[in-house]
Design a protein around this motif. Sequence first.
Motif, PDB file in Angstrom:
ATOM      1  N   GLU A   8       0.806  -1.222   0.000  1.00  9.71           N
ATOM      2  CA  GLU A   8       0.000   0.000   0.000  1.00  9.71           C
ATOM      3  C   GLU A   8       0.834   1.266   0.000  1.00  9.71           C
ATOM      4  O   GLU A   8       0.387   2.300  -0.477  1.00  9.71           O
ATOM      5  CB  GLU A   8      -0.890   0.035   1.253  1.00  9.71           C
ATOM      6  CG  GLU A   8      -2.012  -0.953   1.260  1.00  9.71           C
ATOM      7  CD  GLU A   8      -2.776  -0.847   2.556  1.00  9.71           C
ATOM      8  OE1 GLU A   8      -3.733  -0.054   2.594  1.00  9.71           O
ATOM      9  OE2 GLU A   8      -2.402  -1.529   3.521  1.00  9.71           O
ATOM     10  N   SER A   9       2.025   1.210   0.566  1.00  9.90           N
ATOM     11  CA  SER A   9       2.811   2.433   0.702  1.00  9.90           C
ATOM     12  C   SER A   9       3.290   2.934  -0.658  1.00  9.90           C
ATOM     13  O   SER A   9       3.502   2.167  -1.592  1.00  9.90           O
ATOM     14  CB  SER A   9       3.988   2.233   1.659  1.00  9.90           C
ATOM     15  OG  SER A   9       4.921   1.330   1.138  1.00  9.90           O
ATOM     16  N   VAL A  10       3.412   4.251  -0.741  1.00 11.44           N
ATOM     17  CA  VAL A  10       3.813   4.927  -1.973  1.00 11.44           C
ATOM     18  C   VAL A  10       5.085   5.724  -1.683  1.00 11.44           C
ATOM     19  O   VAL A  10       5.172   6.428  -0.681  1.00 11.44           O
ATOM     20  CB  VAL A  10       2.697   5.871  -2.474  1.00 11.44           C
ATOM     21  CG1 VAL A  10       3.141   6.624  -3.716  1.00 11.44           C
ATOM     22  CG2 VAL A  10       1.419   5.091  -2.742  1.00 11.44           C
ATOM     23  N   ARG A  63       7.846   8.872   1.780  1.00 15.87           N
ATOM     24  CA  ARG A  63       7.103   7.611   1.828  1.00 15.87           C
ATOM     25  C   ARG A  63       5.783   7.873   2.544  1.00 15.87           C
ATOM     26  O   ARG A  63       5.757   8.437   3.637  1.00 15.87           O
ATOM     27  CB  ARG A  63       7.886   6.531   2.552  1.00 15.87           C
ATOM     28  CG  ARG A  63       7.151   5.197   2.555  1.00 15.87           C
ATOM     29  CD  ARG A  63       8.013   4.080   3.097  1.00 15.87           C
ATOM     30  NE  ARG A  63       7.192   2.903   3.280  1.00 15.87           N
ATOM     31  CZ  ARG A  63       7.383   1.996   4.206  1.00 15.87           C
ATOM     32  NH1 ARG A  63       8.412   2.098   5.034  1.00 15.87           N
ATOM     33  NH2 ARG A  63       6.582   0.965   4.322  1.00 15.87           N
ATOM     34  N   SER A  66      -0.270   5.422   1.904  1.00 18.56           N
ATOM     35  CA  SER A  66      -1.117   5.030   0.780  1.00 18.56           C
ATOM     36  C   SER A  66      -1.165   6.147  -0.258  1.00 18.56           C
ATOM     37  O   SER A  66      -0.739   7.276   0.006  1.00 18.56           O
ATOM     38  CB  SER A  66      -2.546   4.750   1.265  1.00 18.56           C
ATOM     39  OG  SER A  66      -3.144   5.963   1.701  1.00 18.56           O
ATOM     40  N   GLN A  67      -1.736   5.826  -1.407  1.00 22.96           N
ATOM     41  CA  GLN A  67      -1.935   6.834  -2.447  1.00 22.96           C
ATOM     42  C   GLN A  67      -2.851   7.945  -1.947  1.00 22.96           C
ATOM     43  O   GLN A  67      -2.655   9.116  -2.268  1.00 22.96           O
ATOM     44  CB  GLN A  67      -2.531   6.183  -3.710  1.00 22.96           C
ATOM     45  CG  GLN A  67      -2.718   7.151  -4.859  1.00 22.96           C
ATOM     46  CD  GLN A  67      -1.401   7.714  -5.377  1.00 22.96           C
ATOM     47  OE1 GLN A  67      -0.454   6.984  -5.620  1.00 22.96           O
ATOM     48  NE2 GLN A  67      -1.339   9.027  -5.546  1.00 22.96           N
ATOM     49  N   THR A  98       7.254   8.396  -8.880  1.00 18.32           N
ATOM     50  CA  THR A  98       6.505   7.674  -7.856  1.00 18.32           C
ATOM     51  C   THR A  98       6.764   6.179  -7.989  1.00 18.32           C
ATOM     52  O   THR A  98       6.804   5.651  -9.099  1.00 18.32           O
ATOM     53  CB  THR A  98       5.002   7.974  -8.003  1.00 18.32           C
ATOM     54  OG1 THR A  98       4.821   9.387  -7.976  1.00 18.32           O
ATOM     55  CG2 THR A  98       4.200   7.369  -6.872  1.00 18.32           C
ATOM     56  N   ARG A 100       6.298   2.066  -5.873  1.00 21.70           N
ATOM     57  CA  ARG A 100       5.735   1.197  -4.844  1.00 21.70           C
ATOM     58  C   ARG A 100       6.870   0.329  -4.322  1.00 21.70           C
ATOM     59  O   ARG A 100       7.669  -0.193  -5.098  1.00 21.70           O
ATOM     60  CB  ARG A 100       4.648   0.289  -5.421  1.00 21.70           C
ATOM     61  CG  ARG A 100       3.422   1.042  -5.819  1.00 21.70           C
ATOM     62  CD  ARG A 100       2.182   0.289  -5.332  1.00 21.70           C
ATOM     63  NE  ARG A 100       0.998   1.028  -5.715  1.00 21.70           N
ATOM     64  CZ  ARG A 100       0.388   1.907  -4.949  1.00 21.70           C
ATOM     65  NH1 ARG A 100       0.850   2.166  -3.754  1.00 21.70           N
ATOM     66  NH2 ARG A 100      -0.686   2.529  -5.345  1.00 21.70           N
TER      67      ARG A 100
END
Length: 108
Positions: A8-10, A63, A66-67, A98, A100
Motif C-alpha cells: 500500500e505504501s507509496v 514515503r 497510501s496513495q 513515484t 511502490r
Amino acid sequence: MRRTSIAESVIVAAFLRGRVGKEEELAGRLRTLVLASRSDPGVITYDLHHSTEDPALWFLYERYESQEHLNKHRENAVLRSFLADAATLVDGKVDIRTFRMVTKLSGA
C-alpha cells in the motif's frame, strides 16, 4: 492503529537543481517544506538530501502510507506555495517519480 502493508505504501523521489543565485533560498524553502510535510497524516518518511558531488542538486525521499495520503499531502499549503515559486528557485523542472515498495529488509 492500522498497520500499513508494504504493497500500500507509496514512495516519491523528487530531484531538484537549484537556480544559480537562488541556492540559499532554495535550501531554506526545502527545509521548511520538509518540516511542514512531516506532520501530514500518512507521511512515514520525508527526508531531504543534498548531493556530495553537485552543490546545486537536491533529492527528496518521501514515503506515504497510501496513495490517498499522498493525494492529501498535495493539498499542503507549504507544498503548494513551494511549487508555485519553483520556477524562480529551480533550474528546469522538478523531476518527480513515484514508486511502490517491493521488498523491505527484515528487521528494518
